[in-house]
Scaffold this motif. Structure first.
Motif, mmCIF file in Angstrom:
data_model
loop_
_atom_site.group_PDB
_atom_site.id
_atom_site.type_symbol
_atom_site.label_atom_id
_atom_site.label_comp_id
_atom_site.label_asym_id
_atom_site.label_seq_id
_atom_site.Cartn_x
_atom_site.Cartn_y
_atom_site.Cartn_z
ATOM 1 N N GLU A 18 0.818 -1.215 0.000
ATOM 2 C CA GLU A 18 0.000 0.000 0.000
ATOM 3 C C GLU A 18 0.851 1.265 0.000
ATOM 4 O O GLU A 18 0.480 2.260 -0.612
ATOM 5 N N ILE A 19 1.984 1.244 0.682
ATOM 6 C CA ILE A 19 2.773 2.461 0.854
ATOM 7 C C ILE A 19 3.824 2.660 -0.232
ATOM 8 O O ILE A 19 4.271 3.773 -0.463
ATOM 9 N N CYS A 20 4.211 1.610 -0.918
ATOM 10 C CA CYS A 20 5.299 1.704 -1.899
ATOM 11 C C CYS A 20 4.929 2.652 -3.042
ATOM 12 O O CYS A 20 3.972 2.410 -3.775
ATOM 13 N N PRO A 21 5.699 3.723 -3.219
ATOM 14 C CA PRO A 21 5.357 4.689 -4.277
ATOM 15 C C PRO A 21 5.679 4.208 -5.684
ATOM 16 O O PRO A 21 5.211 4.805 -6.653
ATOM 17 N N THR A 22 6.461 3.141 -5.827
ATOM 18 C CA THR A 22 6.840 2.680 -7.161
ATOM 19 C C THR A 22 6.352 1.267 -7.469
ATOM 20 O O THR A 22 6.807 0.650 -8.432
ATOM 21 N N ASN A 23 5.434 0.763 -6.653
ATOM 22 C CA ASN A 23 4.774 -0.513 -6.931
ATOM 23 C C ASN A 23 5.765 -1.670 -7.099
ATOM 24 O O ASN A 23 5.687 -2.439 -8.052
ATOM 25 N N VAL A 24 6.686 -1.788 -6.165
ATOM 26 C CA VAL A 24 7.736 -2.802 -6.223
ATOM 27 C C VAL A 24 7.206 -4.195 -5.884
ATOM 28 O O VAL A 24 7.663 -5.187 -6.431
ATOM 29 N N PHE A 25 6.212 -4.256 -5.005
ATOM 30 C CA PHE A 25 5.732 -5.541 -4.492
ATOM 31 C C PHE A 25 4.559 -6.096 -5.285
ATOM 32 O O PHE A 25 3.797 -5.347 -5.888
ATOM 33 N N GLU A 26 4.415 -7.400 -5.205
ATOM 34 C CA GLU A 26 3.274 -8.099 -5.789
ATOM 35 C C GLU A 26 2.555 -8.826 -4.659
ATOM 36 O O GLU A 26 3.178 -9.531 -3.868
ATOM 37 N N ARG A 27 1.250 -8.629 -4.592
ATOM 38 C CA ARG A 27 0.439 -9.294 -3.569
ATOM 39 C C ARG A 27 0.447 -10.800 -3.809
ATOM 40 O O ARG A 27 0.398 -11.261 -4.937
ATOM 41 N N SER A 28 0.494 -11.553 -2.726
ATOM 42 C CA SER A 28 0.503 -13.008 -2.814
ATOM 43 C C SER A 28 -0.825 -13.543 -2.300
ATOM 44 O O SER A 28 -1.415 -12.970 -1.381
ATOM 45 N N LYS A 29 -1.308 -14.623 -2.893
ATOM 46 C CA LYS A 29 -2.567 -15.209 -2.429
ATOM 47 C C LYS A 29 -2.418 -15.778 -1.023
ATOM 48 O O LYS A 29 -3.331 -15.733 -0.226
#
Length: 126
Positions: A18-29
């Motif tokens: 939610e906080i990452c300004p550059t969308n580095v992470f991918e949500r995991s199931k």
């Protein structure tokens, strides 16, 4: 640059996503988020700051990935250091940083929301 998400500590709260300004992470199931776009990390340390479980390690080199050994990083005390040094550390029994006046969550979230609206407005004009 973002280097580690420590699965054993991560509660999958997804605050880093939610906080990452550059969308580095991918949500995991199931399980912790993954580092999907490491090269986009701007080394702002926001993910490390917002991780209440100290499950994220960001290396200070903003230009290059730094290969790290999870066991060595955990033993070094570097995990969670950014939170502690900024007064966001909330672990019981740690009296070093008792106040949270540095906690700027609402300001950061408001700025993110304004940036999203501004980007949407620019897209609609184009």
């Amino acid at each position: 640059m973002i280097e580690l998400v420590i699965a054993e500590r991560c509660t999958a709260c997804n605050a880093c996503i939610e906080i990452c300004p550059t969308n580095v992470f991918e949500r995991s199931k199931a399980g912790p988020p993954t580092i999907a776009r490491q090269e986009d990390c701007q080394t702002c340390f926001m993910c490390e700051l917002y991780c209440r479980e100290d499950a994220i390690y960001v290396a200070p080199d903003c230009e290059n990935s730094t290969p790290v050994d999870e066991k060595i990083i955990l033993a070094s005390g570097l995990v969670g250091e950014f939170r502690r040094n900024h007064g966001w550390h909330e672990r019981e029994g740690d009296p070093r940083y008792p106040n949270e006046h540095w906690r700027m969550e609402s300001v950061f979230l408001r700025a993110r929301d304004l940036a999203i609206v501004e980007a949407e407005n620019k897209e609609s004009i184009a």
